[in-house]
Design a protein around this motif. Structure first.
Motif, PDB file in Angstrom:
ATOM      1  N   VAL A 221      -7.097   2.011   8.567  1.00 10.49           N
ATOM      2  CA  VAL A 221      -6.881   3.243   7.795  1.00 10.49           C
ATOM      3  C   VAL A 221      -6.757   2.976   6.303  1.00 10.49           C
ATOM      4  CG1 VAL A 221      -5.292   5.185   7.441  1.00 10.49           C
ATOM      5  CG2 VAL A 221      -5.798   4.382   9.753  1.00 10.49           C
ATOM      6  N   PHE A 222      -6.075   1.882   5.935  1.00 12.85           N
ATOM      7  CA  PHE A 222      -5.722   1.662   4.532  1.00 12.85           C
ATOM      8  C   PHE A 222      -6.449   0.450   3.947  1.00 12.85           C
ATOM      9  CE2 PHE A 222      -1.994   3.579   6.612  1.00 12.85           C
ATOM     10  CZ  PHE A 222      -1.833   4.713   5.825  1.00 12.85           C
ATOM     11  N   LYS A 223      -6.735   0.543   2.668  1.00 17.65           N
ATOM     12  CA  LYS A 223      -7.238  -0.613   1.937  1.00 17.65           C
ATOM     13  C   LYS A 223      -6.097  -1.624   1.783  1.00 17.65           C
ATOM     14  CE  LYS A 223     -10.564   2.002  -0.864  1.00 17.65           C
ATOM     15  NZ  LYS A 223     -10.941   2.415  -2.234  1.00 17.65           N
ATOM     16  N   ARG A 224      -6.465  -2.877   1.763  1.00 22.76           N
ATOM     17  CA  ARG A 224      -5.447  -3.928   1.636  1.00 22.76           C
ATOM     18  C   ARG A 224      -5.079  -4.129   0.177  1.00 22.76           C
ATOM     19  NH1 ARG A 224      -5.831  -9.515   1.103  1.00 22.76           N
ATOM     20  NH2 ARG A 224      -8.065  -9.496   1.538  1.00 22.76           N
ATOM     21  N   PRO A 225      -3.803  -3.918  -0.183  1.00 19.75           N
ATOM     22  CA  PRO A 225      -3.390  -4.186  -1.567  1.00 19.75           C
ATOM     23  C   PRO A 225      -3.477  -5.684  -1.866  1.00 19.75           C
ATOM     24  CG  PRO A 225      -1.723  -2.912  -0.376  1.00 19.75           C
ATOM     25  CD  PRO A 225      -2.693  -3.434   0.636  1.00 19.75           C
ATOM     26  N   GLY A 231      -0.620  -4.109   7.871  1.00 17.82           N
ATOM     27  CA  GLY A 231       0.037  -4.072   9.174  1.00 17.82           C
ATOM     28  C   GLY A 231       1.471  -4.580   9.136  1.00 17.82           C
ATOM     29  N   PRO A 232       1.713  -5.793   8.616  1.00 16.31           N
ATOM     30  CA  PRO A 232       3.087  -6.296   8.550  1.00 16.31           C
ATOM     31  C   PRO A 232       4.026  -5.410   7.731  1.00 16.31           C
ATOM     32  CG  PRO A 232       1.530  -8.098   8.288  1.00 16.31           C
ATOM     33  CD  PRO A 232       0.729  -6.835   8.266  1.00 16.31           C
ATOM     34  N   MET A 233       3.527  -4.797   6.655  1.00 20.67           N
ATOM     35  CA  MET A 233       4.379  -3.905   5.868  1.00 20.67           C
ATOM     36  C   MET A 233       4.786  -2.678   6.680  1.00 20.67           C
ATOM     37  SD  MET A 233       3.119  -3.921   1.896  1.00 20.67           S
ATOM     38  CE  MET A 233       1.475  -3.268   2.208  1.00 20.67           C
ATOM     39  N   GLN A 276       2.423   6.225   3.732  1.00 19.45           N
ATOM     40  CA  GLN A 276       2.308   5.984   2.293  1.00 19.45           C
ATOM     41  C   GLN A 276       3.650   6.150   1.590  1.00 19.45           C
ATOM     42  OE1 GLN A 276      -0.886   8.850   1.681  1.00 19.45           O
ATOM     43  NE2 GLN A 276      -2.330   7.216   1.174  1.00 19.45           N
ATOM     44  N   GLU A 277       4.387   7.186   1.952  1.00 23.78           N
ATOM     45  CA  GLU A 277       5.695   7.431   1.324  1.00 23.78           C
ATOM     46  C   GLU A 277       6.678   6.299   1.626  1.00 23.78           C
ATOM     47  OE1 GLU A 277       6.939  11.196   2.811  1.00 23.78           O
ATOM     48  OE2 GLU A 277       5.366  12.323   1.753  1.00 23.78           O
ATOM     49  N   THR A 281       8.350   3.590  -0.989  1.00 17.87           N
ATOM     50  CA  THR A 281       9.799   3.473  -1.136  1.00 17.87           C
ATOM     51  C   THR A 281      10.281   2.047  -0.906  1.00 17.87           C
ATOM     52  OG1 THR A 281      10.122   5.770  -0.442  1.00 17.87           O
ATOM     53  CG2 THR A 281      12.020   4.310  -0.280  1.00 17.87           C
ATOM     54  N   LYS A 282       9.760   1.419   0.150  1.00 13.06           N
ATOM     55  CA  LYS A 282      10.266   0.094   0.545  1.00 13.06           C
ATOM     56  C   LYS A 282       9.687  -1.037  -0.302  1.00 13.06           C
ATOM     57  CE  LYS A 282      11.093  -2.832   4.605  1.00 13.06           C
ATOM     58  NZ  LYS A 282      12.555  -2.858   4.391  1.00 13.06           N
ATOM     59  N   PHE A 283       8.404  -0.949  -0.640  1.00 16.63           N
ATOM     60  CA  PHE A 283       7.738  -2.070  -1.308  1.00 16.63           C
ATOM     61  C   PHE A 283       7.274  -1.752  -2.733  1.00 16.63           C
ATOM     62  CE2 PHE A 283       7.061  -2.648   3.271  1.00 16.63           C
ATOM     63  CZ  PHE A 283       7.517  -3.946   3.457  1.00 16.63           C
ATOM     64  N   GLY A 284       7.340  -0.477  -3.127  1.00 16.28           N
ATOM     65  CA  GLY A 284       6.874  -0.104  -4.462  1.00 16.28           C
ATOM     66  C   GLY A 284       5.367  -0.162  -4.613  1.00 16.28           C
ATOM     67  N   LEU A 285       4.653  -0.073  -3.484  1.00 14.75           N
ATOM     68  CA  LEU A 285       3.198  -0.182  -3.501  1.00 14.75           C
ATOM     69  C   LEU A 285       2.559   1.148  -3.102  1.00 14.75           C
ATOM     70  CD1 LEU A 285       2.704  -3.606  -1.695  1.00 14.75           C
ATOM     71  CD2 LEU A 285       2.278  -3.133  -4.113  1.00 14.75           C
ATOM     72  N   ASP A 286       1.457   1.468  -3.749  1.00 19.66           N
ATOM     73  CA  ASP A 286       0.669   2.639  -3.371  1.00 19.66           C
ATOM     74  C   ASP A 286      -0.400   2.203  -2.381  1.00 19.66           C
ATOM     75  OD1 ASP A 286       1.891   4.645  -5.055  1.00 19.66           O
ATOM     76  OD2 ASP A 286       0.936   3.644  -6.758  1.00 19.66           O
TER      77      ASP A 286
END
Length: 299
Positions: A221-225, A231-233, A276-277, A281-286
């Motif tokens: 679903v998501f692009k990898r930052p 997944g681990p996040m 995403q929210e 909140t937890k990691f400061g990543l979009d």
């Protein structure tokens, strides 16, 4: 040219067709008009009719990396899966946009051509793979593309070289300019067929082991930052297994959202937004979506 003229010329155009029949998530509202062009001539006529009559035009490939909102899509939706010819010329494979990237990869393999092994389990079309610069297990579409043939939204034909396609991570030029991928030329290397097929079978076994292929989904679903794995996040945020309606963050691979039964596109989107929210909140990543999200919200 009007749509009524096209139907007189043998092009079948359906009305109000649920797109959930065609998406890999088994969700999505109706297409106002839906057509499956069989060749470039039919496609051109449909594109010109949309252009001349100011009708919105949406192109869908194999709908494997796509969420269509529950309100559906206005205008004409074109699915190119009938334009699916694959040809081999020496070390090159020329595939139409509607061919699956899997079939293209196996065609290459059976002609002892290496380079598309990474695509052996990607469920999208060639057009979608080019559009998204699809990749897996260290390989990317851009690495084996020689050229791409397209049609503009006004019905003209163009060719782009690999460098002109402006490929980057899950991005290509046609995402910017709206050109429609017609055909891709893959430049590959000679290798032993048995070795190529063994590599492809290994990657497919790995997918089967790691990914929730037993349920409908839109893939990752998501692009990898940069510097992180999604997944681990999601697991650390306590969201693996989280379910909204029929959409669940997969208990097998947290980077996937699966349809556990009767999910709607809204269920998918609500779960995406929640993830995403929480990650913000937890990691400061979009977290940005890799899956394409199109169409209208439900009224």
């Amino acid at each position: 040219m009007k749509l009524s003229d096209l139907t007189k010329n043998g092009i079948e155009i359906k009305r109000q067709v649920p797109l959930s029949k065609y998406t890999f998530t088994k969700t999505g509202g109706p297409a106002e008009f839906l057509a499956f062009p069989r060749n470039e001539s039919e496609l051109k006529n449909l594109v010109i009719a949309a252009h001349d009559n100011n009708i919105p035009l949406t192109i869908i490939g194999n709908a494997s990396n796509l969420i269509i909102r529950d309100g559906g899509i206005s205008g004409i939706v074109l699915i190119l899966t009938k334009m699916n010819q694959i040809k081999v010329d020496k070390n090159k494979v020329i595939a139409q946009a509607g061919a699956t990237i899997v079939e293209t990869a196996f065609t290459a393999a059976h002609h002892s051509l290496s380079g598309l092994e990474f695509a052996a389990g990607i469920p999208g079309s060639v057009g979608g793979a080019v559009f998204m610069n699809a990749g897996a297990y260290g390989g990317e579409t851009c690495n084996v593309i020689e050229s791409v043939r397209v049609m503009t939204r006004s019905g003209n034909f163009k060719n782009y070289s690999q460098s002109e396609m402006k490929f980057s991570y899950r991005h290509s030029l046609v995402q910017e300019n709206g050109d429609i991928v017609l055909e891709a030329v893959f430049a590959l290397k000679r290798s032993a067929k048995n070795r190529i097929l063994a590599d492809m079978n290994y990657l497919n076994a790995l997918r089967q082991y790691k990914q929730p292929l037993e349920y409908p989904s839109c893939g990752s679903v998501f692009k990898r930052p940069t510097g992180h794995y999604v997944g681990p996040m999601i697991i650390q945020a306590g969201l693996q297994g989280k379910q909204i309606g029929g959409a669940q963050d997969s208990t097998k691979h947290a980077g996937f959202i699966v349809n556990k039964g009767n999910a709607t596109a809204t269920d998918y989107l609500d779960l995406i937004h929640l993830i995403q929210e929480k990650i913000k909140t937890k990691f400061g990543l979009d977290l940005h979506t890799e899956v394409r999200i199109i169409g209208k919200p439900n009224d």
